[in-house]
Scaffold this motif. Structure first.
Motif, short mmCIF file in Angstrom:
data_model
loop_
_atom_site.label_atom_id
_atom_site.label_comp_id
_atom_site.label_asym_id
_atom_site.label_seq_id
_atom_site.Cartn_x
_atom_site.Cartn_y
_atom_site.Cartn_z
N TRP A 223 0.80 -1.22 0.00
CA TRP A 223 0.00 0.00 0.00
C TRP A 223 0.84 1.27 0.00
O TRP A 223 0.30 2.38 -0.16
CB TRP A 223 -0.96 0.00 1.19
CG TRP A 223 -2.13 -0.89 0.93
CD1 TRP A 223 -2.27 -2.20 1.25
CD2 TRP A 223 -3.33 -0.53 0.23
NE1 TRP A 223 -3.46 -2.69 0.81
CE2 TRP A 223 -4.15 -1.69 0.18
CE3 TRP A 223 -3.81 0.65 -0.34
CZ2 TRP A 223 -5.40 -1.69 -0.43
CZ3 TRP A 223 -5.05 0.65 -0.95
CH2 TRP A 223 -5.84 -0.51 -0.99
N THR A 224 2.15 1.14 0.19
CA THR A 224 3.03 2.32 0.15
C THR A 224 3.99 2.27 -1.04
O THR A 224 4.81 3.16 -1.19
CB THR A 224 3.84 2.42 1.45
OG1 THR A 224 4.61 1.22 1.64
CG2 THR A 224 2.93 2.63 2.64
N ALA A 225 3.87 1.26 -1.88
CA ALA A 225 4.77 1.09 -3.01
C ALA A 225 4.43 2.06 -4.14
O ALA A 225 3.30 2.54 -4.27
CB ALA A 225 4.69 -0.35 -3.52
N SER A 226 5.42 2.33 -4.98
CA SER A 226 5.20 3.18 -6.15
C SER A 226 4.20 2.56 -7.11
O SER A 226 3.49 3.27 -7.84
CB SER A 226 6.53 3.42 -6.88
OG SER A 226 7.46 4.07 -6.05
N ASP A 227 4.14 1.23 -7.12
CA ASP A 227 3.24 0.55 -8.06
C ASP A 227 1.77 0.89 -7.82
O ASP A 227 0.97 0.85 -8.76
CB ASP A 227 3.44 -0.97 -7.96
CG ASP A 227 4.62 -1.46 -8.77
OD1 ASP A 227 5.14 -0.68 -9.59
OD2 ASP A 227 5.03 -2.62 -8.58
N ILE A 228 1.41 1.23 -6.59
CA ILE A 228 0.01 1.57 -6.35
C ILE A 228 -0.35 2.88 -7.05
O ILE A 228 -1.46 3.03 -7.59
CB ILE A 228 -0.31 1.62 -4.83
CG1 ILE A 228 -1.83 1.54 -4.62
CG2 ILE A 228 0.26 2.87 -4.18
CD1 ILE A 228 -2.22 1.30 -3.17
N ALA A 229 0.59 3.80 -7.10
CA ALA A 229 0.36 5.05 -7.83
C ALA A 229 0.29 4.79 -9.33
O ALA A 229 -0.52 5.39 -10.05
CB ALA A 229 1.47 6.06 -7.52
N GLU A 230 1.13 3.88 -9.82
CA GLU A 230 1.09 3.52 -11.24
C GLU A 230 -0.24 2.87 -11.60
O GLU A 230 -0.83 3.17 -12.64
CB GLU A 230 2.25 2.57 -11.56
CG GLU A 230 2.17 1.89 -12.92
CD GLU A 230 2.18 2.84 -14.10
OE1 GLU A 230 1.89 2.37 -15.22
OE2 GLU A 230 2.45 4.05 -13.93
N GLY A 231 -0.74 1.99 -10.73
CA GLY A 231 -2.02 1.36 -10.98
C GLY A 231 -3.15 2.37 -11.04
O GLY A 231 -4.04 2.29 -11.89
#
Length: 246
Positions: A223-231
């Motif tokens: 929930w704090t990873a950069s991938d969540i923003a990418e998604g």
């Protein structure tokens, strides 16, 4: 012999002993461990395990099966596959018997071709598989199917395996590779967390507190990873996300 190839995030580990119907011997088991290390080093995000020729894996090589060295090599190989931090798909395009079924069970998903058959005839041979294998079989295929394979030494065809959950989908090697290619586009941190959690809580009994704490930390990291923003951005922009695993 085992070959390893990785392309576009998909690793392919292939057994090459067609003259022995891809039976596992000590050398092949040790090469399988090395193959898992190679696909990890190559950055594979999903892995397919397959067999050359008409058999996925016909079981253990009976020239070596009756010894401690083989058992050590076999279980090291099975756990190396099961412990890969990425999803592993078995392309079962023929018999998966005995140790071959164990190898298919060590994978996370199983794609079964029409000619696939599954069996665990240890009771006919005076052999036995370890509790981990039986636990995983029950978890994946259910108690009824597990008892049929273990106690009646039944042979399960592809359609029955699919109906009972032993095979996740029906299809050939290309179908298995296509599934892995789709998985390879998904968020790596989420997949690794999902796999570890399913393995931890899929077992009977209580999960150790330190394991639960580690999983909670992985959950929070997703929930704090950069991938969540990418998604989120990809959804707004109506495009396919490009996840980096961080």
């Amino acid at each position: 012999m085992i070959t390893v190839n990785t392309a576009d995030g998909v690793g392919l580990i292939e057994l090459h002993r067609p003259e022995r119907r891809n039976a596992l011997d000590i050398a092949t088991c040790r090469q399988l461990v090395e193959a898992t290390e190679q696909v990890r080093a190559d950055g594979a995000r999903a892995v397919v395990v397959a067999g050359e020729g008409p058999a996925f894996c016909s079981g253990a090589d009976f020239g070596e099966v009756y010894g401690d060295e083989f058992l050590e090599a076999l279980y090291a190989a099975l756990h190396a596959v099961a412990d890969l931090p990425v999803p592993v798909v078995a392309a079962v395009t023929g018999p998966a018997i005995g140790a071959g079924l164990q190898l298919a069970l060590a994978c996370d998903l199983r794609v079964a071709a029409p000619e696939a058959v599954f069996a665990l005839p240890t009771a006919r041979l005076g052999l036995a598989v370890d509790p981990w294998t039986i636990e995983r079989l029950v978890q994946i295929a259910g108690g009824g199917t597990a008892r049929s394979l273990l106690l009646a030494c039944a042979t399960v065809d592809a359609a029955t395996a699919h109906a009972r959950g032993l095979a996740d989908t029906l299809g050939d090697r290309d179908a298995a590779l296509a599934l892995a290619a789709d998985i390879a586009t998904m968020a790596p941190l989420t997949l690794a967390y999902n796999k570890r959690t399913a393995n931890a809580f899929g077992r009977g009994g209580q999960t150790a507190d330190d394991v639960v704490a580690g999983l909670q930390a992985e959950f929070a990291a997703c929930w704090t990873a950069s991938d969540i923003a990418e998604g989120r951005a990809a959804r707004v922009e109506k495009r396919t996300p490009v996840f980096q695993g961080r």
